[in-house]
Structures are given as structure tokens and as C-alpha cells.
Design a protein around this motif. Structure first.
Motif, PDB file in Angstrom:
ATOM      1  N   ASP A 172      40.961  64.673  71.067  1.00 29.09           N
ATOM      2  CA  ASP A 172      39.893  65.599  70.708  1.00 29.09           C
ATOM      3  C   ASP A 172      38.534  64.923  70.908  1.00 29.09           C
ATOM      4  O   ASP A 172      38.402  63.705  70.705  1.00 29.09           O
ATOM      5  N   PHE A 199      35.313  65.971  69.314  1.00 24.70           N
ATOM      6  CA  PHE A 199      34.455  66.752  68.435  1.00 24.70           C
ATOM      7  C   PHE A 199      33.119  66.045  68.252  1.00 24.70           C
ATOM      8  O   PHE A 199      32.966  64.868  68.604  1.00 24.70           O
ATOM      9  N   PRO A 200      32.115  66.732  67.684  1.00 23.24           N
ATOM     10  CA  PRO A 200      30.785  66.119  67.541  1.00 23.24           C
ATOM     11  C   PRO A 200      30.828  64.791  66.784  1.00 23.24           C
ATOM     12  O   PRO A 200      31.580  64.620  65.819  1.00 23.24           O
ATOM     13  N   SER A 229      31.081  72.602  68.712  1.00 30.79           N
ATOM     14  CA  SER A 229      32.515  72.638  68.985  1.00 30.79           C
ATOM     15  C   SER A 229      32.883  71.428  69.842  1.00 30.79           C
ATOM     16  O   SER A 229      32.099  70.481  69.942  1.00 30.79           O
ATOM     17  N   GLY A 230      34.041  71.443  70.440  1.00 31.62           N
ATOM     18  CA  GLY A 230      34.429  70.283  71.240  1.00 31.62           C
ATOM     19  C   GLY A 230      35.739  70.490  71.962  1.00 31.62           C
ATOM     20  O   GLY A 230      36.509  71.413  71.659  1.00 31.62           O
ATOM     21  N   ASN A 263      29.603  69.779  72.068  1.00 29.15           N
ATOM     22  CA  ASN A 263      29.252  69.143  70.797  1.00 29.15           C
ATOM     23  C   ASN A 263      27.907  69.636  70.290  1.00 29.15           C
ATOM     24  O   ASN A 263      27.730  69.866  69.082  1.00 29.15           O
ATOM     25  N   GLN A 294      39.566  69.754  72.934  1.00 28.09           N
ATOM     26  CA  GLN A 294      40.714  69.436  72.095  1.00 28.09           C
ATOM     27  C   GLN A 294      41.857  68.913  72.943  1.00 28.09           C
ATOM     28  O   GLN A 294      41.960  69.210  74.145  1.00 28.09           O
TER      29      GLN A 294
END
Length: 259
Positions: free
Chosen positions: A102, A104-105, A213-214, A209, A216
Motif C-alpha cells: 500500500d 497511503f499518505p 487516498s493511495g 496521496n 493499494q
């Protein structure tokens, strides 16, 4: 959502939108988010990744991304169905990445560098994007971009380990697209947004980010057009060739478009 209904019903292209068209980049992505949220899971599947493209179409914006839906992925020996793709109009040879981690930010809003994003890649695969459309060809650019960046389907080739490549080597991958044996276009990984496949992927990771969101694990990202074809019909044989992606041997994707 007009785009989702047109795709689900197989209708379109839409001659006009039932609401005001987008006027900003953020409104384009808000429309994409709405498509993902309203797409019937039984028809579209889940959000399975992203596509990259639209280089230089909007001043000051280097490129755009759009959503990819799982039920529109095809693998050998499955043949993509033109009727599923909603006015498929362009084929693009692309380099795909399947994420293993993942992204993510990060704390403090720090952006990831090329190496950090490269380390999160689980596999690399040759892909052919089958671009679709729910809007008229004469629609303004922002309307076309809000249509999921003309998202459609993806024919996914065999995965390969990123350990066999370098970030720089992917820029030099040579591709071509042939219809019934006639080559329509050729190019390389350097045609991708931001100048290369991993550069394109890194831009996407950081932009997602910024929007909260990001990427996965398991997401497929097709990093942008390297060569394309536009003159094709149902039943045509599609051959995408990749040199420099898989050792000394050429990688070949071959399929036909089913009705």
C-alpha cells in the motif's frame, strides 16, 4: 450518473450531459470518484487500479489518471468483448505495474521518491488498454477527461519480476501495435507521462496521496501509452510486441476482439 448508466446500458455516446460539465481538474476527479461509487459491483467489479494518460491536454497539468474496474480485465485465453467496452475506439500498448505494498499518505504530507515507489511494485506486465467512451467525439476536452479518462478494459499479459529490470531500463522498452499483421504504431516507455513508466507511477502515487487516498496492494496501474492503434474492428487480430521487457526475447500479446 450519466456515464455509468450509458456504460451499463451499452448506450451512448452521450450527445449532451444532464448536468453542467466540469470546469476544473478537481471537478474531473470528483466525477471519477462518483463513477467508482455509483458503478454496480455486479457489472463493474471493484476499483482494481488506475490508468495514466492525457499528457499535455490541459495547460499546466502534466497528465491525468482514471479508474480501472476489475470486471473489464482480460487474460489469455479470454477475449475482450467489444460490447462490454462501450464504444472502444483506441488500443494502447502499455507497461503495467501490480503493487505489492500500500502507498497511503505519509506523515507531514511528504512525497515518495522514485525508489520508494519502485520498491512497492510486486510485478511488471505488458498490457493493452482498450479505451472506451461514453461521450461524443466532439465533446470538450474536460468532458472527455471526466469520463473516467476514457476508461474501458485492459488485456493483461504475463507478470514478470521487477528484480529483472531497472527503473531506467523501462524507458527503453520498445513496443508496437499491429492489426491483422499491419503495424500501426511503435514507440517506447519514454512516451509515458513524466518521461517513463516508473516516473508516471510515482506521479500517480503522490497525487493520490495529495487527494487523501493511495495505491493499494493488488492494484494494477497502466503507466501510459507507448504505441497505439485506432483502425480496428470486431474479429481483428491484435498483436502487441514488447522488446526489452523479458530478457532477450520479445514479449507478445495476441488476441482478437469478440463481439
Amino acid at each position: 450518473m450519466a456515464y455509468v448508466k450509458a456504460w451499463t446500458d451499452g448506450n451512448g455516446p452521450l450527445l449532451e450531459l444532464p448536468c453542467a460539465p466540469p470546469t476544473t481538474v478537481e471537478e474531473i476527479y470528483e466525477t471519477h470518484d462518483a463513477m467508482v461509487g455509483l458503478a454496480p459491483p455486479g457489472v463493474f467489479g471493484d476499483l482494481a487500479g488506475y490508468k495514466m494518460g492525457a499528457v499535455g491536454l490541459v495547460p499546466g497539468v502534466p497528465c491525468f489518471y482514471g479508474p480501472l474496474f476489475r470486471n473489464f480485465f482480460s487474460h489469455h485465453p479470454q477475449e475482450p468483448r467489444m460490447s462490454d467496452l462501450c464504444h472502444c475506439h483506441t488500443l494502447e500498448a502499455e507497461i503495467g505495474f501490480v503493487m505489492k505494498d500500500d502507498l497511503f499518505p505519509l506523515e507531514g504530507g511528504r512525497q515518495r521518491n522514485l525508489q520508494e515507489v519502485w520498491d512497492a511494485v510486486g510485478s511488471i506486465c505488458p498490457c493493452v488498454e482498450l479505451c472506451g467512451s461514453r461521450v461524443a467525439a466532439t465533446s470538450p476536452v474536460l468532458v472527455k477527461l471526466s469520463d473516467g479518462l476514457m476508461t474501458g478494459g485492459v488485456y493483461v499479459g504475463s507478470p514478470m519480476s521487477p528484480q529483472d529490470y531497472s527503473m531506467e531500463s523501462l524507458k527503453n522498452v520498445q513496443t508496437s501495435l499491429a492489426i491483422n499483421g499491419n503495424v500501426q504504431d511503435s514507440g517506447s516507455g519514454s512516451r509515458c507521462p513524466m518521461g517513463g513508466p516508473i516516473e508516471s507511477l510515482t506521479w500517480l502515487a503522490n497525487y493520490l496521496n495529495e487527494r487523501g487516498s493511495g495505491l493499494q496492494s493488488g492494484h494494477l496501474v497502466i503507466s501510459g501509452m507507448t504505441s497505439k492503434a485506432v483502425n480496428f474492428r470486431e474479429g481483428d487480430e491484435i498483436i502487441a510486441t514488447y522488446s526489452g521487457l523479458g530478457g532477450d526475447e520479445e514479449q507478445i500479446i495476441r488476441f482478437s476482439l469478440a463481439p
